[in-house]
Write an enzyme that holds these catalytic residues in place. Structure first.
Site, PDB file in Angstrom:
ATOM      1  N   THR A  75       0.837  -1.207   0.000  1.00  0.00           N
ATOM      2  CA  THR A  75       0.000   0.000   0.000  1.00  0.00           C
ATOM      3  C   THR A  75       0.871   1.256   0.000  1.00  0.00           C
ATOM      4  O   THR A  75       0.644   2.198  -0.768  1.00  0.00           O
ATOM      5  CB  THR A  75      -0.909  -0.005   1.252  1.00  0.00           C
ATOM      6  OG1 THR A  75      -1.513  -1.299   1.373  1.00  0.00           O
ATOM      7  CG2 THR A  75      -1.984   1.044   1.181  1.00  0.00           C
ATOM      8  N   TRP A  76       1.882   1.242   0.853  1.00  0.00           N
ATOM      9  CA  TRP A  76       2.778   2.394   0.980  1.00  0.00           C
ATOM     10  C   TRP A  76       3.537   2.630  -0.332  1.00  0.00           C
ATOM     11  O   TRP A  76       3.589   3.738  -0.850  1.00  0.00           O
ATOM     12  CB  TRP A  76       3.753   2.105   2.128  1.00  0.00           C
ATOM     13  CG  TRP A  76       4.605   3.248   2.570  1.00  0.00           C
ATOM     14  CD1 TRP A  76       4.469   4.576   2.213  1.00  0.00           C
ATOM     15  CD2 TRP A  76       5.702   3.178   3.472  1.00  0.00           C
ATOM     16  NE1 TRP A  76       5.427   5.318   2.847  1.00  0.00           N
ATOM     17  CE2 TRP A  76       6.196   4.489   3.617  1.00  0.00           C
ATOM     18  CE3 TRP A  76       6.323   2.139   4.174  1.00  0.00           C
ATOM     19  CZ2 TRP A  76       7.292   4.784   4.445  1.00  0.00           C
ATOM     20  CZ3 TRP A  76       7.403   2.423   4.992  1.00  0.00           C
ATOM     21  CH2 TRP A  76       7.876   3.730   5.128  1.00  0.00           C
ATOM     22  N   HIS A 133       1.411  -9.770  -6.576  1.00  0.00           N
ATOM     23  CA  HIS A 133       1.950 -10.601  -5.488  1.00  0.00           C
ATOM     24  C   HIS A 133       2.527 -11.906  -6.069  1.00  0.00           C
ATOM     25  O   HIS A 133       2.953 -12.783  -5.323  1.00  0.00           O
ATOM     26  CB  HIS A 133       0.834 -10.994  -4.514  1.00  0.00           C
ATOM     27  CG  HIS A 133       0.362  -9.878  -3.608  1.00  0.00           C
ATOM     28  ND1 HIS A 133       1.202  -8.974  -3.026  1.00  0.00           N
ATOM     29  CD2 HIS A 133      -0.883  -9.570  -3.159  1.00  0.00           C
ATOM     30  CE1 HIS A 133       0.500  -8.138  -2.264  1.00  0.00           C
ATOM     31  NE2 HIS A 133      -0.770  -8.476  -2.333  1.00  0.00           N
ATOM     32  N   SER A 163       1.251  -8.916  10.733  1.00  0.00           N
ATOM     33  CA  SER A 163       0.368  -8.091   9.905  1.00  0.00           C
ATOM     34  C   SER A 163      -0.640  -8.974   9.161  1.00  0.00           C
ATOM     35  O   SER A 163      -1.837  -8.673   9.101  1.00  0.00           O
ATOM     36  CB  SER A 163       1.223  -7.297   8.907  1.00  0.00           C
ATOM     37  OG  SER A 163       0.430  -6.405   8.187  1.00  0.00           O
TER      38      SER A 163
HETATM   39  P1  PAP Z   1      -1.333  -5.872   1.214  1.00  0.00           P
HETATM   40  O1  PAP Z   1      -0.273  -6.799   0.728  1.00  0.00           O
HETATM   41  O2  PAP Z   1      -2.546  -6.566   1.751  1.00  0.00           O
HETATM   42  O3  PAP Z   1      -1.650  -4.774   0.244  1.00  0.00           O
HETATM   43  P2  PAP Z   1       0.556  -4.246   2.591  1.00  0.00           P
HETATM   44  O4  PAP Z   1       0.222  -2.858   2.222  1.00  0.00           O
HETATM   45  O5  PAP Z   1       1.690  -4.890   1.881  1.00  0.00           O
HETATM   46  O6  PAP Z   1      -0.738  -5.160   2.510  1.00  0.00           O
HETATM   47  O7  PAP Z   1       0.895  -4.312   4.125  1.00  0.00           O
HETATM   48  C1  PAP Z   1       0.106  -3.713   5.097  1.00  0.00           C
HETATM   49  C2  PAP Z   1       1.069  -3.192   6.147  1.00  0.00           C
HETATM   50  O8  PAP Z   1       1.628  -1.947   5.708  1.00  0.00           O
HETATM   51  C3  PAP Z   1       0.358  -2.904   7.450  1.00  0.00           C
HETATM   52  O9  PAP Z   1       1.361  -3.127   8.440  1.00  0.00           O
HETATM   53  P3  PAP Z   1       0.998  -3.478   9.978  1.00  0.00           P
HETATM   54  O10 PAP Z   1      -0.051  -4.516   9.965  1.00  0.00           O
HETATM   55  O11 PAP Z   1       2.280  -3.957  10.559  1.00  0.00           O
HETATM   56  O12 PAP Z   1       0.564  -2.198  10.570  1.00  0.00           O
HETATM   57  C4  PAP Z   1       0.030  -1.430   7.304  1.00  0.00           C
HETATM   58  O13 PAP Z   1      -0.238  -0.777   8.529  1.00  0.00           O
HETATM   59  C5  PAP Z   1       1.301  -0.926   6.653  1.00  0.00           C
HETATM   60  N1  PAP Z   1       1.126   0.333   5.930  1.00  0.00           N
HETATM   61  C6  PAP Z   1       0.076   0.706   5.133  1.00  0.00           C
HETATM   62  N2  PAP Z   1       0.281   1.925   4.652  1.00  0.00           N
HETATM   63  C7  PAP Z   1       1.457   2.368   5.147  1.00  0.00           C
HETATM   64  C8  PAP Z   1       2.203   3.589   5.018  1.00  0.00           C
HETATM   65  N3  PAP Z   1       1.758   4.592   4.296  1.00  0.00           N
HETATM   66  N4  PAP Z   1       3.375   3.672   5.672  1.00  0.00           N
HETATM   67  C9  PAP Z   1       3.837   2.647   6.434  1.00  0.00           C
HETATM   68  N5  PAP Z   1       3.188   1.483   6.590  1.00  0.00           N
HETATM   69  C10 PAP Z   1       2.010   1.343   5.965  1.00  0.00           C
END
Ligand code: PAP
Length: 328
Positions: A75-76, A133, A163
Site C-alpha cells: 500500500t505504501w 503478489h 500483519s
Molecule cells: P497488502 O499486501 O494486503 O496490500 P501491505 O500494504 O503490503 O498489505 O501491508 C500492510 C502493512 O503496511 C500494514 O502493516 P501493519 O499490519 O504492521 O501495521 C500497514 O499498517 C502498513 N502500511 C500501510 N500503509 C502504510 C504507510 N503509508 N506507511 C507505512 N506502513 C504502511
C-alpha cells in the site's frame, strides 16, 4: 487487457486443473490449497490469478511492476510510486491520493486481468504502473524479455506474519474459522499462504536482482521507515524520473513523503470509511490496509518460541545470501 475468449479458456482450464492438483488442508482456513505444476503452494484463487496473468498479460519495456509478498508494504509503495511518477500532473492540494486508496491508484495485475478493466488506473504517466503478489518464477516470460522495471519490497518475516494474521482476523467472518496464533505461525512456516512461501518469494526477486542488473530495485520496509526521504530519491532515480535540484529546493520530495506517510493516509476519510472493489465480486474496506505501520510490532504478539522458529527458517533459507542483515 485480457481478450475475453482467451480469458474464458483460461478460466475453464483452471476449473479442470484444480481437482487434479495435489492439495493440502489448511487448519481452519477456508481456501483450499493447491500445489501448481511449478511446485508452488498457492490457493486455488491465487492460482487462477497466476494463470490469467501468465496467459493474458504481455509486459512492455516501459512497464513498472511493483512486486510484493502480501503485507510487506504494498500500500505504501503503491502510494509512493504513484506520487513520484505522476508528480508533474497533480498538485498536492488536490492529489488523487487524498480521495483514493493507493490500491485504487495502481491496479493489481491479478485483479486487472480478472476484471478486464484497465481503466481502474488513475495514472497519467506514460509508463503502466502495475502491482503483483505473484512469485518471480511464475511471472510471464515477457516480464524478463521486455526488460521492464520491477520494484520489490520485503519486510522482517515476523512483522509480515503479525500483519497477515491481523488481516486474517479482520477478514474472517466466523470467529471459529480463525486459527489460534500458534497455528497461524505453523501455517505461515509451512508455506501455506496465498502466494506460496514468504522466504521463497523474497529469494526469487533477490536472485532476479543479480540476474537482471538495473532492472530490479529491492527495498525493505525497515529502510523505508528509517529514511523515507532517501528511499524516495532512490526510487525516483530507478524509475527514470530523478528529482531536479529545483524540485529538491521546492521540497517536492518532502511533500511526497508526507502525502504517503502512514499517519497522513490512514487518517484520510477515504481510507477510514471507503471500500475497494478488487474483483467484480470481492470488495474490501480500505481501512484493513492500515493497522500500525511500525517496525518490530511482532514483539507485542509473538512468544520467544514463535520468534525463534521464524528466525530459524530465515537462517536456513537466507543464510549466505546477504539477506539476513536486512531483516534483523
Ligand atoms: P497488502 O499486501 O494486503 O496490500 P501491505 O500494504 O503490503 O498489505 O501491508 C500492510 C502493512 O503496511 C500494514 O502493516 P501493519 O499490519 O504492521 O501495521 C500497514 O499498517 C502498513 N502500511 C500501510 N500503509 C502504510 C504507510 N503509508 N506507511 C507505512 N506502513 C504502511
Amino acid at each position: 487487457m485480457a481478450d475475453t475468449n482467451k480469458k474464458d479458456e483460461t478460466l475453464r482450464r483452471h476449473t479442470d486443473l484444480v481437482p487434479t492438483l495435489p492439495s493440502r488442508e489448511n487448519g481452519g482456513v477456508t481456501n483450499k490449497e493447491v500445489i501448481n505444476d511449478q511446485n508452488t503452494l498457492l490457493t486455488s484463487s491465487s492460482l487462477k490469478g497466476v494463470m490469467l496473468v501468465q496467459q493474458n498479460f504481455i509486459a512492455l519495456p516501459t512497464d513498472i511492476l511493483l512486486a510484493t509478498y502480501p503485507k510487506c508494504g504494498t500500500t505504501w509503495l503503491k502510494a509512493l510510486i504513484f506520487a513520484i511518477t505522476n508528480r508533474s500532473f497533480f498538485d498536492f492540494a488536490s492529489h488523487p491520493l487524498l480521495t483514493n486508496n493507493p490500491h485504487g491508484c495502481i491496479p493489481t495485475l491479478e485483479g486487472l486481468v480478472q476484471n478486464n478493466n484497465a481503466s481502474t488506473t488513475l495514472s497519467l504517466s506514460s509508463a503502466r504502473l502495475l502491482a503483483t503478489h505473484i512469485p518471480c518464477h511464475l511471472l510471464p516470460a515477457s516480464v524478463a524479455s521486455s526488460g521492464c522495471r520491477i520494484v520489490y519490497i520485503f519486510r522482517n518475516p515476523k512483522d509480515v506474519f503479525v500483519s497477515w494474521f491481523h488481516m486474517k482476523k479482520l477478514m474472517t467472518v466466523k470467529e471459529e474459522e480463525l486459527p489460534p496464533l500458534s497455528l497461524g505461525v505453523d501455517i505461515f512456516c509451512k508455506r501455506v499462504n496465498h502466494f506460496g512461501s514468504y522466504w521463497d518469494h523474497v529469494l526469487g526477486y533477490w536472485n532476479a536482482n543479480s540476474e537482471f542488473p538495473g532492472k530490479v530495485l529491492i527495498l525493505t520496509y525497515e529502510d523505508m521507515k528509517k529514511d523515507t526521504f532517501s528511499c524516495v530519491k532512490r526510487l525516483a532515480e530507478f524509475l527514470g524520473q530523478p528529482f531536479s535540484s529545483e524540485e529538491e529546493r521546492d521540497g517536492v520530495v518532502e511533500e511526497i513523503v508526507k502525502l504517503c506517510s502512514f499517519e497522513h493516509l490512514s487518517n484520510l476519510e477515504v481510507n477510514k470509511t471507503g471500500m475497494l472493489q478488487f474483483t467484480a465480486n470481492s470488495a474490501i474496506q480500505n481501512n484493513v490496509f492500515f493497522r500500525k505501520g511500525e517496525v518490530g510490532d511482532w514483539r507485542n504478539h509473538l512468544t520467544d518460541e514463535m520468534a525463534a522458529r521464524l528466525n530459524q527458517i530465515s537462517e536456513d533459507k537466507f543464510g549466505g545470501t546477504g539477506l539476513m542483515s536486512h531483516i534483523n
